[in-house]
Structures are given as C-alpha cells and as structure tokens.
Write a protein that holds these residues in place. Sequence first.
Motif, PDB file in Angstrom:
ATOM      1  N   HIS A 233      23.092 -39.459 -74.205  1.00 15.29           N
ATOM      2  CA  HIS A 233      23.789 -38.439 -73.418  1.00 15.29           C
ATOM      3  C   HIS A 233      25.049 -37.923 -74.103  1.00 15.29           C
ATOM      4  CE1 HIS A 233      26.464 -37.119 -70.010  1.00 15.29           C
ATOM      5  NE2 HIS A 233      25.418 -36.325 -69.932  1.00 15.29           N
ATOM      6  N   ASP A 234      25.296 -36.627 -73.907  1.00 15.50           N
ATOM      7  CA  ASP A 234      26.510 -35.982 -74.416  1.00 15.50           C
ATOM      8  C   ASP A 234      26.921 -34.929 -73.389  1.00 15.50           C
ATOM      9  OD1 ASP A 234      28.509 -34.727 -75.882  1.00 15.50           O
ATOM     10  OD2 ASP A 234      27.089 -33.531 -77.053  1.00 15.50           O
ATOM     11  N   ARG A 235      28.095 -35.068 -72.842  1.00 17.54           N
ATOM     12  CA  ARG A 235      28.505 -34.163 -71.761  1.00 17.54           C
ATOM     13  C   ARG A 235      28.727 -32.726 -72.254  1.00 17.54           C
ATOM     14  NH1 ARG A 235      34.803 -36.032 -70.764  1.00 17.54           N
ATOM     15  NH2 ARG A 235      35.481 -35.495 -72.850  1.00 17.54           N
ATOM     16  N   ARG A 236      28.796 -32.535 -73.561  1.00 15.93           N
ATOM     17  CA  ARG A 236      29.031 -31.180 -74.084  1.00 15.93           C
ATOM     18  C   ARG A 236      27.767 -30.331 -74.097  1.00 15.93           C
ATOM     19  NH1 ARG A 236      31.843 -33.472 -79.404  1.00 15.93           N
ATOM     20  NH2 ARG A 236      29.883 -34.626 -79.256  1.00 15.93           N
ATOM     21  N   ASP A 237      26.618 -30.952 -73.825  1.00 15.37           N
ATOM     22  CA  ASP A 237      25.360 -30.203 -73.679  1.00 15.37           C
ATOM     23  C   ASP A 237      24.891 -30.451 -72.245  1.00 15.37           C
ATOM     24  OD1 ASP A 237      22.742 -29.322 -73.550  1.00 15.37           O
ATOM     25  OD2 ASP A 237      22.039 -30.450 -75.300  1.00 15.37           O
ATOM     26  N   THR A 238      24.913 -29.418 -71.416  1.00 17.32           N
ATOM     27  CA  THR A 238      24.610 -29.637 -69.997  1.00 17.32           C
ATOM     28  C   THR A 238      23.134 -29.936 -69.759  1.00 17.32           C
ATOM     29  OG1 THR A 238      24.362 -27.277 -69.673  1.00 17.32           O
ATOM     30  CG2 THR A 238      26.496 -28.234 -69.077  1.00 17.32           C
ATOM     31  N   THR A 239      22.272 -29.752 -70.777  1.00 16.96           N
ATOM     32  CA  THR A 239      20.867 -30.124 -70.617  1.00 16.96           C
ATOM     33  C   THR A 239      20.595 -31.532 -71.164  1.00 16.96           C
ATOM     34  OG1 THR A 239      20.226 -29.127 -72.726  1.00 16.96           O
ATOM     35  CG2 THR A 239      20.082 -27.734 -70.774  1.00 16.96           C
ATOM     36  N   SER A 240      21.651 -32.228 -71.553  1.00 14.13           N
ATOM     37  CA  SER A 240      21.498 -33.572 -72.105  1.00 14.13           C
ATOM     38  C   SER A 240      21.157 -34.556 -70.981  1.00 14.13           C
ATOM     39  CB  SER A 240      22.817 -33.960 -72.790  1.00 14.13           C
ATOM     40  OG  SER A 240      22.815 -35.302 -73.150  1.00 14.13           O
ATOM     41  N   ILE A 241      20.135 -35.374 -71.225  1.00 14.91           N
ATOM     42  CA  ILE A 241      19.647 -36.311 -70.200  1.00 14.91           C
ATOM     43  C   ILE A 241      20.537 -37.542 -70.168  1.00 14.91           C
ATOM     44  CG2 ILE A 241      17.732 -37.820 -69.537  1.00 14.91           C
ATOM     45  CD1 ILE A 241      15.889 -35.742 -70.966  1.00 14.91           C
ATOM     46  N   ASN A 242      20.955 -37.927 -68.955  1.00 19.23           N
ATOM     47  CA  ASN A 242      21.861 -39.066 -68.812  1.00 19.23           C
ATOM     48  C   ASN A 242      21.116 -40.259 -68.213  1.00 19.23           C
ATOM     49  OD1 ASN A 242      24.025 -40.733 -68.666  1.00 19.23           O
ATOM     50  ND2 ASN A 242      25.226 -39.466 -67.271  1.00 19.23           N
ATOM     51  N   ARG A 243      20.511 -41.047 -69.076  1.00 14.86           N
ATOM     52  CA  ARG A 243      19.895 -42.296 -68.625  1.00 14.86           C
ATOM     53  C   ARG A 243      19.812 -43.262 -69.797  1.00 14.86           C
ATOM     54  NH1 ARG A 243      13.975 -40.705 -66.617  1.00 14.86           N
ATOM     55  NH2 ARG A 243      13.193 -42.620 -67.474  1.00 14.86           N
ATOM     56  N   PRO A 244      19.670 -44.564 -69.508  1.00 15.47           N
ATOM     57  CA  PRO A 244      19.726 -45.557 -70.589  1.00 15.47           C
ATOM     58  C   PRO A 244      18.602 -45.340 -71.607  1.00 15.47           C
ATOM     59  CG  PRO A 244      19.766 -46.618 -68.415  1.00 15.47           C
ATOM     60  CD  PRO A 244      19.487 -45.178 -68.188  1.00 15.47           C
ATOM     61  N   LEU A 245      18.902 -45.590 -72.873  1.00 12.54           N
ATOM     62  CA  LEU A 245      17.912 -45.405 -73.943  1.00 12.54           C
ATOM     63  C   LEU A 245      17.116 -46.688 -74.149  1.00 12.54           C
ATOM     64  CD1 LEU A 245      19.782 -43.726 -76.933  1.00 12.54           C
ATOM     65  CD2 LEU A 245      18.187 -42.673 -75.335  1.00 12.54           C
ATOM     66  N   PRO A 246      15.813 -46.558 -74.387  1.00  8.83           N
ATOM     67  CA  PRO A 246      15.059 -47.748 -74.791  1.00  8.83           C
ATOM     68  C   PRO A 246      15.395 -48.107 -76.243  1.00  8.83           C
ATOM     69  CG  PRO A 246      13.613 -45.821 -74.714  1.00  8.83           C
ATOM     70  CD  PRO A 246      14.983 -45.355 -74.314  1.00  8.83           C
ATOM     71  N   ASP A 247      14.999 -49.309 -76.653  1.00  9.73           N
ATOM     72  CA  ASP A 247      15.140 -49.699 -78.054  1.00  9.73           C
ATOM     73  C   ASP A 247      13.859 -49.269 -78.771  1.00  9.73           C
ATOM     74  OD1 ASP A 247      15.266 -50.874 -80.501  1.00  9.73           O
ATOM     75  OD2 ASP A 247      15.735 -52.885 -79.773  1.00  9.73           O
ATOM     76  N   TYR A 248      13.965 -48.194 -79.573  1.00  9.29           N
ATOM     77  CA  TYR A 248      12.760 -47.613 -80.167  1.00  9.29           C
ATOM     78  C   TYR A 248      12.128 -48.523 -81.227  1.00  9.29           C
ATOM     79  CZ  TYR A 248      14.252 -43.445 -77.689  1.00  9.29           C
ATOM     80  OH  TYR A 248      14.630 -42.575 -76.706  1.00  9.29           O
ATOM     81  N   LEU A 249      12.959 -49.258 -81.964  1.00  8.30           N
ATOM     82  CA  LEU A 249      12.389 -50.139 -82.991  1.00  8.30           C
ATOM     83  C   LEU A 249      11.527 -51.235 -82.355  1.00  8.30           C
ATOM     84  CD1 LEU A 249      15.238 -50.608 -85.623  1.00  8.30           C
ATOM     85  CD2 LEU A 249      13.032 -49.508 -85.976  1.00  8.30           C
ATOM     86  N   SER A 250      11.946 -51.709 -81.188  1.00  8.22           N
ATOM     87  CA  SER A 250      11.181 -52.798 -80.562  1.00  8.22           C
ATOM     88  C   SER A 250       9.879 -52.282 -79.960  1.00  8.22           C
ATOM     89  CB  SER A 250      12.021 -53.530 -79.515  1.00  8.22           C
ATOM     90  OG  SER A 250      12.194 -52.697 -78.398  1.00  8.22           O
ATOM     91  N   ALA A 251       9.719 -50.943 -79.895  1.00  6.35           N
ATOM     92  CA  ALA A 251       8.441 -50.373 -79.430  1.00  6.35           C
ATOM     93  C   ALA A 251       7.343 -50.535 -80.483  1.00  6.35           C
ATOM     94  CB  ALA A 251       8.619 -48.905 -79.084  1.00  6.35           C
ATOM     95  N   LEU A 252       7.737 -50.808 -81.721  1.00  3.33           N
ATOM     96  CA  LEU A 252       6.759 -50.853 -82.824  1.00  3.33           C
ATOM     97  C   LEU A 252       6.088 -52.219 -82.883  1.00  3.33           C
ATOM     98  CD1 LEU A 252       8.960 -49.071 -85.531  1.00  3.33           C
ATOM     99  CD2 LEU A 252       7.558 -48.052 -83.730  1.00  3.33           C
ATOM    100  N   THR A 253       5.257 -52.496 -81.895  1.00  5.85           N
ATOM    101  CA  THR A 253       4.649 -53.820 -81.779  1.00  5.85           C
ATOM    102  C   THR A 253       3.366 -53.952 -82.584  1.00  5.85           C
ATOM    103  OG1 THR A 253       3.387 -53.068 -79.874  1.00  5.85           O
ATOM    104  CG2 THR A 253       5.526 -54.091 -79.432  1.00  5.85           C
ATOM    105  N   GLY A 254       2.769 -52.823 -82.964  1.00  8.52           N
ATOM    106  CA  GLY A 254       1.484 -52.876 -83.649  1.00  8.52           C
ATOM    107  C   GLY A 254       0.314 -53.018 -82.689  1.00  8.52           C
ATOM    108  N   ASP A 255       0.606 -53.174 -81.404  1.00  9.10           N
ATOM    109  CA  ASP A 255      -0.452 -53.415 -80.426  1.00  9.10           C
ATOM    110  C   ASP A 255      -0.738 -52.154 -79.609  1.00  9.10           C
ATOM    111  OD1 ASP A 255      -2.196 -54.301 -78.519  1.00  9.10           O
ATOM    112  OD2 ASP A 255      -0.764 -55.636 -77.504  1.00  9.10           O
ATOM    113  N   ILE A 256      -1.940 -51.577 -79.777  1.00  9.62           N
ATOM    114  CA  ILE A 256      -2.301 -50.403 -78.964  1.00  9.62           C
ATOM    115  C   ILE A 256      -3.585 -50.663 -78.172  1.00  9.62           C
ATOM    116  CG2 ILE A 256      -1.103 -48.690 -80.377  1.00  9.62           C
ATOM    117  CD1 ILE A 256      -3.878 -48.000 -81.589  1.00  9.62           C
ATOM    118  N   LYS A 257      -3.843 -51.926 -77.884  1.00  8.51           N
ATOM    119  CA  LYS A 257      -5.051 -52.253 -77.108  1.00  8.51           C
ATOM    120  C   LYS A 257      -4.978 -51.595 -75.732  1.00  8.51           C
ATOM    121  CE  LYS A 257      -6.569 -56.450 -79.297  1.00  8.51           C
ATOM    122  NZ  LYS A 257      -5.380 -56.629 -80.174  1.00  8.51           N
ATOM    123  N   GLY A 258      -6.033 -50.899 -75.390  1.00  6.02           N
ATOM    124  CA  GLY A 258      -6.103 -50.271 -74.073  1.00  6.02           C
ATOM    125  C   GLY A 258      -5.400 -48.925 -73.981  1.00  6.02           C
ATOM    126  N   LEU A 259      -4.750 -48.495 -75.065  1.00  3.05           N
ATOM    127  CA  LEU A 259      -4.072 -47.184 -75.056  1.00  3.05           C
ATOM    128  C   LEU A 259      -5.118 -46.075 -74.892  1.00  3.05           C
ATOM    129  CD1 LEU A 259      -1.132 -45.896 -75.798  1.00  3.05           C
ATOM    130  CD2 LEU A 259      -2.259 -45.330 -77.949  1.00  3.05           C
TER     131      LEU A 259
END
Lengths: 489, 97
Positions: A233-259
């Motif tokens: 989030h950045d208040r200087r852009d009024t279209t900026s989304i204000n919510r907590p960010l996930p940890d993107y690196l930890s999304a890289l599990t290598g597991d896509i079973k059932g996707l």
Amino acid sequence: MSLIELSAYQLTQQIKNKKSSCREIVDEFLERIDDVEERVKAFVTVLPEEARRRADLLDKRLQSGEDIGPLGGVPVAVKDLLCTRGLRTTCSSRMLENFVAPYDAHVVERLAADGAITIGKANMDEFAMGSSTENSAFFPTRNPWDLGRVPGGSSGGSTAAVAALEAPLALGSDTGGSIRQPAAYCGCVGMKPTYGLVSRYGLIAFASSLDQIGPVTNDVRDAALLLQTIAGHDRRDTTSINRPLPDYLSALTGDIKGLRVGVPREFFAQGVEGYVSDAVRKAIDKLCELGAEAVEVSMPTTEYALATYYIIAPSEASSNLARYDGVQYGLRRHEPGDDIIAMLSKTRAAGFGHEVQHRILIGTHALSSGFYDAYYSKAQKVRTLIRRDFEKAFEQCDVLATPTAPTVAFELGAKTDDPFAMKLADVCTIPVNMAGLPAISLPCGLHDGLPIGLQLIGNLLDESTILRAAHAYEQATEWHKQRAELTKK
Amino acid sequence: MRLTPPEVDHIALLARLDLSPAERERAGAELSQILDHFEQLKELDTEGVEPTSHVLPVVNVLRHDEARPGLSREAALSNAPEQAGGMFQVPRVVEAE
C-alpha cells in the motif's frame, strides 16, 4: 560461472556469504553493458557513477554489520517512465528528453529501501504506446535472440536488458501486455500484478485504469523476490490496495497437485500460430503431469477486447497527456506573437511522435461531445462483459493458461506500416488488463531459435497461485536456462 | 466510416495538435480505419450492463486535511521551459484593452 549469469536470488546469497562485494557485482554488469549495449541498445541512460557510488555505500554498511535488505547489492534496470529523482526520465519521448524528475516513484523508493542498485533507465515505446520499442523517439532496441528482430514492447528495453544479462532484474509497466509480450519475445519472465497491488505514484501515466508496474526477470523465483519489494500500500496512489501482503517466495512450493488449469479456447484462435499453440498445449500437458488438471473453458467476449482496449486506453491517454503543455516541464515551441493555443499546438506536434499523436486523436474523438456514448461508454460496458467472462472461468479453475503472444518476435520494421497488425501482438494479453487480473509470462519453447511465452492468468490478488504454477513448470523444464546469443540470425 | 477534413481539423484543435496538411490527410485515413474496427462492438448487446471504469471496488479515498511537505518552488520550477520572477511564464492569455 561469472556473476552476470547468476539470478538475483543467487547474487543476494553471494553477497550474504561474502563471496562477492556489491561493487564487484556492479562492475561486472557495467562491463557487460559496455560489451553488448552497442548491439542491444536496451538503455536510454546508463548510470555507472551512481551505481558504483551506491555499491560502495552498501559495501560499507555490510562491513559495519548492517542488513542491506532482501535485494541488497542487486542491479536493476528501470523503465524510463518511472521517475528517478535528480536523473533524466524521458519516457523515450522528445517531449521529456531533458526532464529531470524532482522525486522518486514509489517503486524506485522501494527498490532503494531494499538495497537494489539502479543501473540504468530502460528504453521503451514512447509513452509506452507500442508493441516493439520501435516507437522510441531515440532508437529501437534489438532482440538479444536475433538482433534483426524487435524485443517486443513497450517494455522492450527492460526485457532486452535482462535477456542480454545487462541486469538481473528490471521493472516494466503493462497497460495491454507491455511487460508480458516483450518478456515472451525475449525469453524472460514478466509479470503484471493485480491492478492496485503496486503503487503507480511516480509512474508517468498512459491509461490510468489499466497501467500496472511489474517485474522482469530470468526466472520465477526472482519475479517473486522483486514483486515482494514493489508490492504494498501507498497512500499517494488512491487506487493502491490496502491489505496485508502474502510471502510470495514461500508460495513456490513446487506442489501443484489438484490445481485446475483453465484452457480458454478463444485464446488459441485470433491468428495464434500453430507452433505457439503446440508449445503452450505441451506446457499444459506438463502441468498435468505434475498433478494439475486441465479444464476447457470458453470466454466468448475475448474477440472484442482489442477494439475495447483501443477505445479505453487512447481515451485515458488523451486526458493524461493533456498535461504536456510546454508550461511546467518538457519541450516548448513557440514563435513571437503566438497565442497560447498556437504555443500548445506547436509544442505538442513537435514533442510527440506519430503513434502518440495518433492515439491522442483517437481518444479525443472518442471522448468528444456526441461520440462519448457510442465509444467510451459502450467500451466500458463491454469491459464489464470481459470481466464476467473471467469471473465465470474462475468458477471452474484456479489459473488460466494461454499463449502470451500469437507469434515469436517479428523483424524490425515488419509491422511499422500496418498499425493494426502490430496491435494484434497484444491480443492475448489485453483482456487481462481489462479485468485487472494478475498474469505471468514465462518461456515454454523455441521456434527457429526464438522464444515462445506461456501466459498464466490468476484471479484477483492471487499472485501466489500463478507464481507457484509457473515455478513448478520451470523446475520441471529447461527453457528458462536457455540464453540469447546476441547475434543476427 | 470516413472522417471529413473539417472533422479531422476539429479533433486536432481539441487535441491541441498542430498538424501539417500531409499529417491531416494521414490522420484522417488512420482514424477512419480504426473507427471501422470499433463498429465491431455494436454486435454486442450491452443493454442494462453497468460500465466498468475501475476494476476495484474502491471509491472516495479520503485523507485528513493536513498539510504535508510538497515540492519547493525551486524544485517545481526546475524543469520549466520559461520562468520569470519565480513563476511559470506563458504567452499573453487575456487580450489588452
């Protein structure tokens, strides 16, 4: 292995383990730029003094035991429509040829805060309008895989720099495909985040409801790393989304079973070459081998996306570019005795290139009295239909898999006389901007030695799933390890 | 749909673009061509469909009415093509009597 061949993630490890200094890394990339830039022409401005000074500073901080951040010591190429304080920011336009930005873009601040080193400002189509980087007012950038071909656009300088190993990371911007299409042409990974995930403060505006800044890298892990730095989030852009960010690196599990991988048949029509469809379908098969499940879906409004885009984007551009009036900054042309309208009109005719003027004229007409309902209002309603197509598709699947571009990179000059043929290069990427969704392009094959891109589209704010799927695919294939030879084929 | 030369002149004036006669000719042809592509949208029924101006459900983002540091006058003027007395200079806008 020389330092320029390492990923950004590997470079940060190299520094952390004291195997290299920031200065050594910057010097190697600057040397690489010296060697190849004459052929590639990826940069409007290279910043050797600034980059070395910053590297030395970071090395000093390391010596005193400080943590220099998750991108500490990694060079980044920054598309030249992102404001960099005290440095020229040209948008590859005569209009802003001598513009020195008085402040940093939000993403440039974020890069600095996380320890990255801006090594240069990357070339682009003027005001991000184009699909080949041939609309730069200064010079065209070459595709490192074949110097006789275009790198794609508009972020062609960013993708060429990364493909030519002139920088391990780059920032681009994507309004209708301007990160993903050149990433596909240059064999890179390119990502357009959800609209609003990355602040546009300090991004020189093209079409404000579509523009989004995103990473260009040589692998998916680096894309996750760079996204983590620029999102938030950045208040200087009024279209900026204000919510907590996930940890993107930890999304890289290598597991896509059932996707569930949706395959929208309309994205395999519209002039998509057979070799592209084949490579993308093979990539989908590979995802299924890894445990995913393919689902055929239909998105009937897709074929109207291009016309919709060419109303909405120029309309917003004609309004945004009204600020170039020769008064506060930028070029000014007038002769003694000229009134204000003559000054404005001469300034704008001299400062904007043909494509930019063309789009301003389209947008001006579409917004003008008597035509607004037929064009702009109609296009915004069709935009709703395009969004509904995606909403329906995501009821059946978790990601969509499509080609990024209908062909491989074309030859320089091949489409400059046929503007609509050029626009077809964006036919698979434009619908995504219309719906504000995140999407990533990654290499999935070669045709005549030229890279083909696979596009994975995610649901709103679901960057993690497309990164996970892209990473799993990348781990199971070798395409991302192929490197451009920097020759003319 | 073929735009007439006066229509092209009108658009160019609204856009504040000083086009040469050759550029006007080219602009007319190119605009007419792209308008033909727009006709395709008429095939779609959009009766009762809400327009999308932004994809996010974000409206009226307000902030407290508090002063924050901004650009200094010097910084704001640093890129001005012409300035005088700490101000941007423009041609005469209001005619003298």
